[in-house]
Scaffold this motif. Structure first.
Motif, PDB file in Angstrom:
ATOM      1  N   LYS A   1       0.830  -1.214   0.000  1.00 13.32           N
ATOM      2  CA  LYS A   1       0.000   0.000   0.000  1.00 13.32           C
ATOM      3  C   LYS A   1       0.856   1.253   0.000  1.00 13.32           C
ATOM      4  CE  LYS A   1      -4.039  -1.839   2.474  1.00 13.32           C
ATOM      5  NZ  LYS A   1      -3.563  -2.703   3.566  1.00 13.32           N
ATOM      6  N   ASN A   2       1.960   1.220   0.727  1.00 13.30           N
ATOM      7  CA  ASN A   2       2.801   2.410   0.830  1.00 13.30           C
ATOM      8  C   ASN A   2       4.280   2.089   0.625  1.00 13.30           C
ATOM      9  OD1 ASN A   2       4.112   4.764   1.393  1.00 13.30           O
ATOM     10  ND2 ASN A   2       3.542   4.879   3.540  1.00 13.30           N
ATOM     11  N   PRO A   3       4.673   1.837  -0.645  1.00  8.25           N
ATOM     12  CA  PRO A   3       6.089   1.556  -0.918  1.00  8.25           C
ATOM     13  C   PRO A   3       6.967   2.791  -0.705  1.00  8.25           C
ATOM     14  CG  PRO A   3       4.838   1.702  -2.976  1.00  8.25           C
ATOM     15  CD  PRO A   3       3.848   1.779  -1.873  1.00  8.25           C
ATOM     16  N   TYR A   4       6.343   3.970  -0.747  1.00  8.86           N
ATOM     17  CA  TYR A   4       7.108   5.229  -0.668  1.00  8.86           C
ATOM     18  C   TYR A   4       7.845   5.380   0.663  1.00  8.86           C
ATOM     19  CZ  TYR A   4       3.897   6.146  -4.505  1.00  8.86           C
ATOM     20  OH  TYR A   4       3.172   6.043  -5.652  1.00  8.86           O
ATOM     21  N   ILE A   5       7.354   4.707   1.692  1.00 12.78           N
ATOM     22  CA  ILE A   5       7.979   4.869   3.013  1.00 12.78           C
ATOM     23  C   ILE A   5       9.426   4.378   2.974  1.00 12.78           C
ATOM     24  CG2 ILE A   5       7.360   2.616   4.028  1.00 12.78           C
ATOM     25  CD1 ILE A   5       6.557   4.396   6.569  1.00 12.78           C
ATOM     26  N   LEU A   6       9.746   3.488   2.008  1.00 11.08           N
ATOM     27  CA  LEU A   6      11.106   2.945   1.927  1.00 11.08           C
ATOM     28  C   LEU A   6      12.119   4.010   1.519  1.00 11.08           C
ATOM     29  CD1 LEU A   6      10.242  -0.479   0.265  1.00 11.08           C
ATOM     30  CD2 LEU A   6      10.833  -0.054   2.672  1.00 11.08           C
ATOM     31  N   ALA A   7      11.634   5.125   0.961  1.00 12.93           N
ATOM     32  CA  ALA A   7      12.548   6.188   0.546  1.00 12.93           C
ATOM     33  C   ALA A   7      12.631   7.296   1.601  1.00 12.93           C
ATOM     34  CB  ALA A   7      12.067   6.788  -0.775  1.00 12.93           C
ATOM     35  N   GLU A   8      11.892   7.130   2.692  1.00 17.69           N
ATOM     36  CA  GLU A   8      11.873   8.186   3.709  1.00 17.69           C
ATOM     37  C   GLU A   8      13.140   8.165   4.561  1.00 17.69           C
ATOM     38  OE1 GLU A   8       8.830  10.536   4.997  1.00 17.69           O
ATOM     39  OE2 GLU A   8       9.554  10.486   2.945  1.00 17.69           O
ATOM     40  N   ASP A   9      13.435   9.309   5.115  1.00 17.45           N
ATOM     41  CA  ASP A   9      14.556   9.432   6.027  1.00 17.45           C
ATOM     42  C   ASP A   9      14.148   8.838   7.372  1.00 17.45           C
ATOM     43  OD1 ASP A   9      17.089  10.617   6.973  1.00 17.45           O
ATOM     44  OD2 ASP A   9      15.716  11.795   8.211  1.00 17.45           O
ATOM     45  N   LEU A  10      14.950   7.909   7.874  1.00 19.42           N
ATOM     46  CA  LEU A  10      14.595   7.207   9.119  1.00 19.42           C
ATOM     47  C   LEU A  10      14.377   8.180  10.280  1.00 19.42           C
ATOM     48  CD1 LEU A  10      14.171   4.468  10.473  1.00 19.42           C
ATOM     49  CD2 LEU A  10      16.610   4.405  10.964  1.00 19.42           C
ATOM     50  N   GLU A  11      15.242   9.187  10.343  1.00 13.36           N
ATOM     51  CA  GLU A  11      15.114  10.138  11.457  1.00 13.36           C
ATOM     52  C   GLU A  11      13.781  10.886  11.411  1.00 13.36           C
ATOM     53  OE1 GLU A  11      18.293  13.192  12.605  1.00 13.36           O
ATOM     54  OE2 GLU A  11      19.432  11.369  12.093  1.00 13.36           O
ATOM     55  N   ALA A  12      13.379  11.239  10.192  1.00 14.52           N
ATOM     56  CA  ALA A  12      12.094  11.943  10.038  1.00 14.52           C
ATOM     57  C   ALA A  12      10.952  11.043  10.517  1.00 14.52           C
ATOM     58  CB  ALA A  12      11.883  12.339   8.579  1.00 14.52           C
ATOM     59  N   LEU A  13      11.022   9.756  10.169  1.00 19.18           N
ATOM     60  CA  LEU A  13       9.974   8.823  10.592  1.00 19.18           C
ATOM     61  C   LEU A  13       9.948   8.716  12.118  1.00 19.18           C
ATOM     62  CD1 LEU A  13      10.511   5.960   7.973  1.00 19.18           C
ATOM     63  CD2 LEU A  13       8.604   7.571   8.045  1.00 19.18           C
ATOM     64  N   GLU A  14      11.127   8.631  12.695  1.00 19.14           N
ATOM     65  CA  GLU A  14      11.198   8.496  14.160  1.00 19.14           C
ATOM     66  C   GLU A  14      10.649   9.739  14.853  1.00 19.14           C
ATOM     67  OE1 GLU A  14      15.314   7.365  14.444  1.00 19.14           O
ATOM     68  OE2 GLU A  14      14.813   5.217  14.531  1.00 19.14           O
ATOM     69  N   THR A  15      10.912  10.898  14.241  1.00 20.13           N
ATOM     70  CA  THR A  15      10.409  12.156  14.815  1.00 20.13           C
ATOM     71  C   THR A  15       8.883  12.166  14.830  1.00 20.13           C
ATOM     72  OG1 THR A  15      12.313  13.265  13.866  1.00 20.13           O
ATOM     73  CG2 THR A  15      10.533  14.678  14.607  1.00 20.13           C
ATOM     74  N   ARG A  16       8.267  11.629  13.756  1.00 22.52           N
ATOM     75  CA  ARG A  16       6.795  11.623  13.670  1.00 22.52           C
ATOM     76  C   ARG A  16       6.192  10.711  14.729  1.00 22.52           C
ATOM     77  NH1 ARG A  16       7.587  11.300   7.159  1.00 22.52           N
ATOM     78  NH2 ARG A  16       8.666  13.321   7.102  1.00 22.52           N
ATOM     79  N   VAL A  17       6.834   9.559  14.932  1.00 19.80           N
ATOM     80  CA  VAL A  17       6.336   8.657  15.974  1.00 19.80           C
ATOM     81  C   VAL A  17       6.518   9.306  17.349  1.00 19.80           C
ATOM     82  CG1 VAL A  17       6.684   6.427  17.110  1.00 19.80           C
ATOM     83  CG2 VAL A  17       6.683   6.572  14.614  1.00 19.80           C
ATOM     84  N   ALA A  18       7.665   9.961  17.538  1.00 18.53           N
ATOM     85  CA  ALA A  18       7.924  10.638  18.817  1.00 18.53           C
ATOM     86  C   ALA A  18       6.866  11.722  19.059  1.00 18.53           C
ATOM     87  CB  ALA A  18       9.325  11.256  18.807  1.00 18.53           C
ATOM     88  N   TYR A  19       6.470  12.399  17.980  1.00 16.31           N
ATOM     89  CA  TYR A  19       5.429  13.431  18.108  1.00 16.31           C
ATOM     90  C   TYR A  19       4.123  12.802  18.613  1.00 16.31           C
ATOM     91  CZ  TYR A  19       1.493  16.315  16.772  1.00 16.31           C
ATOM     92  OH  TYR A  19       0.294  17.002  16.805  1.00 16.31           O
ATOM     93  N   LEU A  20       3.729  11.675  18.003  1.00 18.17           N
ATOM     94  CA  LEU A  20       2.478  11.023  18.423  1.00 18.17           C
ATOM     95  C   LEU A  20       2.572  10.586  19.891  1.00 18.17           C
ATOM     96  CD1 LEU A  20       1.701   8.927  15.205  1.00 18.17           C
ATOM     97  CD2 LEU A  20       0.428  10.915  16.033  1.00 18.17           C
TER      98      LEU A  20
END
Length: 306
Positions: free
Chosen positions: A100-119
């Protein structure tokens, strides 16, 4: 039900155009039209197939095929998989998630971690975040700013407390990724065209969040029948808003059958009162025997006369 809504409708979460813009690198032109042709030559694709990624679905998504061919499993993908597992996406869900979301594989890991930290900072629990990410796969493509704006929108627009706003998006996480226009329109329809008060709309949305993304036409038709034909007042519809998730045909057939039997009584003050919940949520068998006090054969015969 969600299933009745065509996927091209307002629920097309973050648009593929937006997702594609997230990928910066220039991508390889595909020499072949199908990714399957590359599996033998690409360790990355072979490993994704092993995980359960459906390449025939991925290649329908803009630029997703080329993107996968530019990534290295060990260097780029493994860390994202570990991150998703850490967030709580189950092993057997990784394939469907990336389909469903192959695009996440191109994301910056730190950015992803920041979003989870925000939640987490907004007091969403680990299990809640896992559920939201699994049910709204594009959620983690959103910047913290955008997630924050979204939560603010629902809180202000509905006049909810922080806790109620959280509860709402946990139950329907695609509210955070879907377009806001249809939501605004539905709130206006409820207020202006259907005549609900602000506090009634709050109760309705809290009980059945799907109202926010339902088809406007269907909302209006269902309301029209319940209110104007069946005579159900606003305060009763507020108590049983799940009736708006029901198919109108089902409501009509059952109401007409009850009317035919002289049992269509929706006033709670009357002894033979039938609640909207009983009207729509019971299976035919139970509805007939317990509510209509008739056999299912009678009901089927009656439907043939309509």
């Amino acid at each position: 039900d969600w299933d009745d809504i065509p996927s091209s409708s307002a629920l097309e979460e973050i648009s593929e155009e937006e997702a594609v813009q997230i990928i910066a690198e220039p991508l390889l032109p595909l020499r072949s039209s199908t990714l399957r042709d590359y599996v033998d030559h690409s360790e990355t694709l072979a490993k994704l197939v092993d995980l359960g990624v459906d390449l025939s679905q991925v290649e329908k998504r803009q630029k997703a095929g080329q993107l996968l061919l530019t990534l290295d499993f060990e260097k780029d993908i493994r860390k994202i998989l570990l991150f998703l597992k850490d967030v709580g996406v189950e092993d057997n869900q990784l394939g469907p998630f990336l389909t469903k979301n192959p695009y996440i594989l191109a994301e910056d890991l730190e950015a992803l971690e920041t979003r989870v930290a925000y939640l987490k900072s907004k007091k969403f629990g680990k299990a809640e975040i896992a559920q939201m990410v699994s049910r709204a796969p594009y959620l983690l493509l959103f910047s913290v700013q955008r997630l924050d704006n979204r939560l603010g929108f629902f809180k202000n627009e509905l006049g909810f407390s922080v806790k109620k706003t959280k509860d709402l998006v946990i139950r329907l996480p695609r509210l955070l990724t879907g377009k806001l226009e249809p939501v605004k329109e539905n709130l206006q329809v409820c207020q202006i065209e259907l005549g609900f008060q602000h506090n009634e709309i709050q109760q309705i949305v809290f009980k059945t969040p799907k109202i926010l993304t339902a088809s406007k036409k269907r909302l209006k038709q269902t309301f029209d029948y319940l209110h104007n034909i069946m005579g159900i007042p606003h305060h009763m519809l507020t108590r049983f808003p799940q009736v708006f998730n029901s198919k109108l045909l089902r409501i009509k057939e059952r109401h007409m059958f009850l009317t035919f039997l002289g049992r269509a009584q929706y006033d709670p003050a009357q002894p033979s009162y039938i609640s909207l919940d009983q009207l729509v949520s019971l299976p035919d068998e139970v509805f007939c025997t317990e509510i209509a006090k008739a056999s299912i054969q009678d009901f089927e015969k009656f439907l043939k006369t309509l």
